[in-house]
Write a protein that holds these residues in place. Structure first.
Motif, short mmCIF file in Angstrom:
data_model
loop_
_atom_site.label_atom_id
_atom_site.label_comp_id
_atom_site.label_asym_id
_atom_site.label_seq_id
_atom_site.Cartn_x
_atom_site.Cartn_y
_atom_site.Cartn_z
N LEU A 31 0.81 -1.22 0.00
CA LEU A 31 0.00 0.00 0.00
C LEU A 31 0.84 1.27 0.00
O LEU A 31 0.36 2.34 -0.37
CB LEU A 31 -0.94 0.01 1.21
CG LEU A 31 -2.01 -1.09 1.23
CD1 LEU A 31 -2.85 -0.97 2.50
CD2 LEU A 31 -2.90 -1.01 0.01
N GLY A 32 2.09 1.18 0.46
CA GLY A 32 2.99 2.32 0.42
C GLY A 32 2.82 3.31 1.54
O GLY A 32 3.78 3.76 2.15
N ILE A 33 1.58 3.67 1.84
CA ILE A 33 1.27 4.66 2.87
C ILE A 33 0.19 4.07 3.77
O ILE A 33 -0.92 3.77 3.31
CB ILE A 33 0.76 5.97 2.24
CG1 ILE A 33 1.84 6.58 1.32
CG2 ILE A 33 0.34 6.98 3.32
CD1 ILE A 33 1.34 7.76 0.49
N VAL A 34 0.52 3.91 5.06
CA VAL A 34 -0.43 3.32 6.01
C VAL A 34 -0.43 4.14 7.30
O VAL A 34 0.59 4.22 7.98
CB VAL A 34 -0.07 1.85 6.33
CG1 VAL A 34 -1.08 1.26 7.30
CG2 VAL A 34 0.00 1.01 5.05
N PRO A 35 -1.56 4.76 7.66
CA PRO A 35 -1.64 5.50 8.93
C PRO A 35 -1.61 4.56 10.12
O PRO A 35 -1.99 3.39 10.00
CB PRO A 35 -2.99 6.22 8.84
CG PRO A 35 -3.44 6.06 7.42
CD PRO A 35 -2.79 4.83 6.90
N LEU A 36 -1.16 5.07 11.26
CA LEU A 36 -1.17 4.26 12.47
C LEU A 36 -2.61 3.99 12.91
O LEU A 36 -2.96 2.89 13.31
CB LEU A 36 -0.38 4.96 13.58
CG LEU A 36 0.18 4.05 14.68
CD1 LEU A 36 1.21 3.09 14.13
CD2 LEU A 36 0.78 4.88 15.81
N ALA A 37 -3.45 5.03 12.84
CA ALA A 37 -4.87 4.91 13.18
C ALA A 37 -5.70 5.36 11.98
O ALA A 37 -5.19 5.96 11.05
CB ALA A 37 -5.19 5.75 14.41
N ALA A 38 -6.99 5.06 12.02
CA ALA A 38 -7.88 5.39 10.91
C ALA A 38 -7.77 6.87 10.55
O ALA A 38 -7.88 7.74 11.41
CB ALA A 38 -9.31 5.04 11.28
N LEU A 39 -7.52 7.16 9.29
CA LEU A 39 -7.38 8.54 8.84
C LEU A 39 -7.88 8.72 7.41
O LEU A 39 -8.74 9.56 7.16
CB LEU A 39 -5.90 8.97 8.91
CG LEU A 39 -5.57 10.33 8.33
CD1 LEU A 39 -6.23 11.44 9.15
CD2 LEU A 39 -4.06 10.55 8.26
N ILE A 40 -7.37 7.92 6.48
CA ILE A 40 -7.74 8.04 5.07
C ILE A 40 -9.01 7.24 4.83
O ILE A 40 -9.03 6.03 5.05
CB ILE A 40 -6.60 7.51 4.17
CG1 ILE A 40 -5.28 8.24 4.48
CG2 ILE A 40 -6.96 7.67 2.70
CD1 ILE A 40 -4.07 7.65 3.79
N PRO A 41 -10.08 7.88 4.39
CA PRO A 41 -11.35 7.17 4.19
C PRO A 41 -11.21 5.96 3.28
O PRO A 41 -10.61 6.03 2.21
CB PRO A 41 -12.24 8.24 3.55
CG PRO A 41 -11.66 9.54 4.01
CD PRO A 41 -10.18 9.32 4.05
N GLY A 42 -11.71 4.82 3.73
CA GLY A 42 -11.68 3.61 2.94
C GLY A 42 -10.32 2.96 2.83
O GLY A 42 -10.13 2.05 2.01
N HIS A 43 -9.38 3.38 3.65
CA HIS A 43 -8.00 2.89 3.55
C HIS A 43 -7.58 2.25 4.88
O HIS A 43 -7.88 2.78 5.96
CB HIS A 43 -7.07 4.05 3.22
CG HIS A 43 -5.68 3.64 2.85
ND1 HIS A 43 -5.38 3.02 1.66
CD2 HIS A 43 -4.50 3.77 3.51
CE1 HIS A 43 -4.08 2.80 1.59
NE2 HIS A 43 -3.52 3.23 2.70
N PRO A 44 -6.87 1.12 4.84
CA PRO A 44 -6.47 0.44 6.07
C PRO A 44 -5.53 1.25 6.95
O PRO A 44 -4.80 2.13 6.47
CB PRO A 44 -5.75 -0.83 5.55
CG PRO A 44 -6.28 -1.03 4.18
CD PRO A 44 -6.49 0.35 3.63
N SER A 45 -5.54 0.94 8.23
CA SER A 45 -4.62 1.54 9.20
C SER A 45 -4.00 0.40 10.01
O SER A 45 -4.54 -0.71 10.06
CB SER A 45 -5.35 2.50 10.13
OG SER A 45 -6.29 1.79 10.94
#
Length: 229
Positions: A23-37
């Motif tokens: 995925l290249g970019i992964v937040p620690l906690a939920a941030l990007i809508p529809g994207h894993p954290s």
């Protein structure tokens, strides 16, 4: 990937590395809508356990091993960026001007400039020492300090290079671990990661190309708006 997010099926550091690489970019906690954290992909019972399965410990291990850059890169929230993606991300989301130039133009705070100058001379410096050298140890200066280090991460001038244990005079662990910082350029050089050779538009195109097929289109659109792509 959305099914994995719902089930919290990532258990090991190696499994999370595979997710970040993909995925290249992964937040620690939920941030990007529809994207894993990281938080959404892992099991709650493994957090803050001080074991190999503790995702909270992984946040320091990834940058320490040069596998992913870590810092508050998007909307003041903690993000992991895969080493392969980071050069393009810096070129696409960072500034082409030095911090000194931005300061002269009124685009950065005096505190951020002072802290960056100290970090440049003390790569990997931990929070307490950084506050001391910046003469910002006083309680009333903590907010200004926190804002400045967050500002520097958001502009990709610095990254969180790891977490150091605090020890007392006898060498025993004492208190909470302390975050350490280094410049993004130093972290890349130390981990043999080359700079992106191209323009900002080319970096954005590179990232979008890598996102295609792996990201939810709505997630790509959200990030583009946030970062003015």
């Amino acid at each position: 990937m959305s099914n994995m997010e719902e089930q919290g099926m990532v258990t090991t550091y190696e499994e999370m590395k595979e997710v970040i690489d993909k995925l290249g970019i992964v937040p620690l906690a939920a941030l990007i809508p529809g994207h894993p954290s990281v938080n959404g992909l892992t099991k709650a019972e493994n957090w803050h356990t001080d074991t190999d399965l503790d995702p909270w410990a992984w946040r320091a291990r990834f940058p320490g091993e040069g596998l992913a850059a870590y810092g508050k890169f998007i909307r003041k929230k903690a993000i992991l960026v895969a080493r392969e993606w980071f050069p393009a991300y810096v070129a696409a989301a960072g500034s082409s001007q030095s911090l000194e130039e931005r300061f002269d133009s009124g685009l950065c705070s005096r505190e951020a400039l002072a802290l960056l100058q100290i970090i440049r001379d003390n790569q990997g410096i931990e929070t307490r020492e950084l506050r001391m050298l910046a003469d910002m140890k006083a309680k009333e200066k903590k907010t200004a300090f926190d804002n400045a280090v967050t500002e520097l991460q958001g502009t990709l001038d610095i990254v969180i290079s790891g977490v150091k244990e605090r020890h007392n005079a006898e060498g025993e662990k004492n208190g909470w671990n302390s975050t350490s910082f280094e410049t993004a350029g130093h972290w890349m050089a130390e981990n043999h990661i080359p700079e992106f050779k191209g323009t900002r538009d080319e970096a954005v195109a590179w990232l979008r190309n890598r996102m295609e097929g792996n990201w939810n289109p709505a997630s790509v659109s959200w990030l583009g708006k946030v970062l003015s792509w």
